[in-house]
Design an enzyme around this catalytic site. Sequence first.
Site, PDB file in Angstrom:
ATOM      1  N   SER A 110      -7.369  -5.106  -4.891  1.00 43.09           N
ATOM      2  CA  SER A 110      -7.267  -3.648  -5.046  1.00 43.09           C
ATOM      3  C   SER A 110      -8.411  -3.080  -5.873  1.00 43.09           C
ATOM      4  CB  SER A 110      -5.924  -3.261  -5.684  1.00 43.09           C
ATOM      5  OG  SER A 110      -5.830  -3.747  -7.017  1.00 43.09           O
ATOM      6  N   HIS A 135      -0.840  -5.373  -3.301  1.00 40.61           N
ATOM      7  CA  HIS A 135       0.396  -6.109  -2.992  1.00 40.61           C
ATOM      8  C   HIS A 135       0.941  -5.806  -1.601  1.00 40.61           C
ATOM      9  CE1 HIS A 135       1.020  -8.011  -6.874  1.00 40.61           C
ATOM     10  NE2 HIS A 135       0.727  -6.856  -7.473  1.00 40.61           N
ATOM     11  N   GLU A 181      -1.386 -12.499  -8.437  1.00 42.50           N
ATOM     12  CA  GLU A 181      -2.206 -11.396  -8.953  1.00 42.50           C
ATOM     13  C   GLU A 181      -3.707 -11.692  -8.880  1.00 42.50           C
ATOM     14  OE1 GLU A 181      -1.429  -8.387  -9.618  1.00 42.50           O
ATOM     15  OE2 GLU A 181       0.698  -8.406 -10.083  1.00 42.50           O
ATOM     16  N   HIS A 184      -3.207  -0.285  -6.356  1.00 47.87           N
ATOM     17  CA  HIS A 184      -2.966  -1.712  -6.599  1.00 47.87           C
ATOM     18  C   HIS A 184      -1.651  -2.160  -5.938  1.00 47.87           C
ATOM     19  CE1 HIS A 184      -2.525  -5.560  -8.514  1.00 47.87           C
ATOM     20  NE2 HIS A 184      -1.370  -5.178  -9.028  1.00 47.87           N
TER      21      HIS A 184
END
Length: 294
Positions: A227, A167, A208, A162
Site C-alpha cells: 500500500s 489488505h 504486513e 492500506h
Amino acid sequence: MFEEGQYFAPLTKKGDGSVSVELSAGHPGLEDPTYRERRDRIATAAARWTSGDPPPLIDYTDAEHEVWRVVCEDLRDKHRHYACREYLDGKEAFGLPEDHVPQLAELSAALAPLTGFAYQPAAGLVPLREFYGALADHRFWATQYVRHHSVPLYTPEPDVLHEVVGHGNTLADTRFTQLYEAAGAAVRRVESDEALQFVSKVFWFTLEFGVVHEPDGLKAYGAGILSSPGEIEEFRQMTIRPLDLVEMGTTDYDITHYQEVLFAAGSFGQLQDVVGGFWDTCTDDSIEAMRLAA
Ligand code: NLE
Ligand code: FE2
C-alpha cells in the site's frame, strides 16, 4: 493493523458519542483544521457503528478521491513488477476502482463470494485480541480515513488505502485468507501476553511486511509494503533474512519508518507450511519451547 501503544492516534469520546482524534507531534495533518475535522467525523461514524451492521457510508471529498487516485495510479506498474503472484491474482479478482475511494460496505459484498471475509469499521486502535479474534470469524477491522494529501507515498498510519489496496487484495484470495484465519485462531488459542506478542510479531513480519522469492526475483506480499508507493520501491535493498519463526516472533520493529529487516519465504508454499502450520497448531507451551530451543 497496528500495535497497541504505538503510532495509532488516540481517541477521546465525548458525551454525545462523537470522537476526537489526537494526532501526534509531527503528524502531517496536525496543523490542518480541515483534515482534523475529517478524521473526527470519520472516526465518529465508526464509533457509532453497531456490530452486525454494514460499515457506515463515508461522504469522501474530491480531495480524498484524488489522493486515492494518485496512489493507485502510482502503484499500478509497481504492483506488476514487485507484488507476488497470489496478490496479483487477488487484485484481478477483486477489481478495485482506481478513480475513487470505494465504500467498505460494497467491498464486503464483493468479498463475500470470493472468500467470505467482511470489513468492519475501526474508529482507531483495535486491541490485539479483538483485531485477531475477528479474523477467525472472517471479519477484518479497518479504518476509513484517507492519509494526508501531503504524504501520499508513505504513512505509518493504517488508512483506508492500506486496509483496502494493501489488505483487501489479499482478502480476495483464499490462499491468503487461510493465513489470516489461522492467525486469528492462534490468538484465540493462546493465553499469555508473551505468546500473543509472538504471534502478532509473526503476523507483522509476514502478512504486513512479508516478501517471497519468485523465479524472477524478490516480491512483496505484505500489505504494508503493497500500500506504499514509496516503500515498495525500497524493500529489495533492505536486510533480507530467511523465514524463521523465532526470529520473527522476537524481533523488535519501528513502525514509523520503512522496515529495515524483512523475512523472505522461499515460496508461497513455504509460507503456508511454516507460518500457516505454526498458527494452526501453536499454544503457549509450544511457543515457550520454541523460544527456549532457539
Ligand atoms: N506504510 C503503509 C502505507 O503507506 O500504506 C501503511 C502501513 C500500515 C501498517
Ligand atoms: Fe495492516
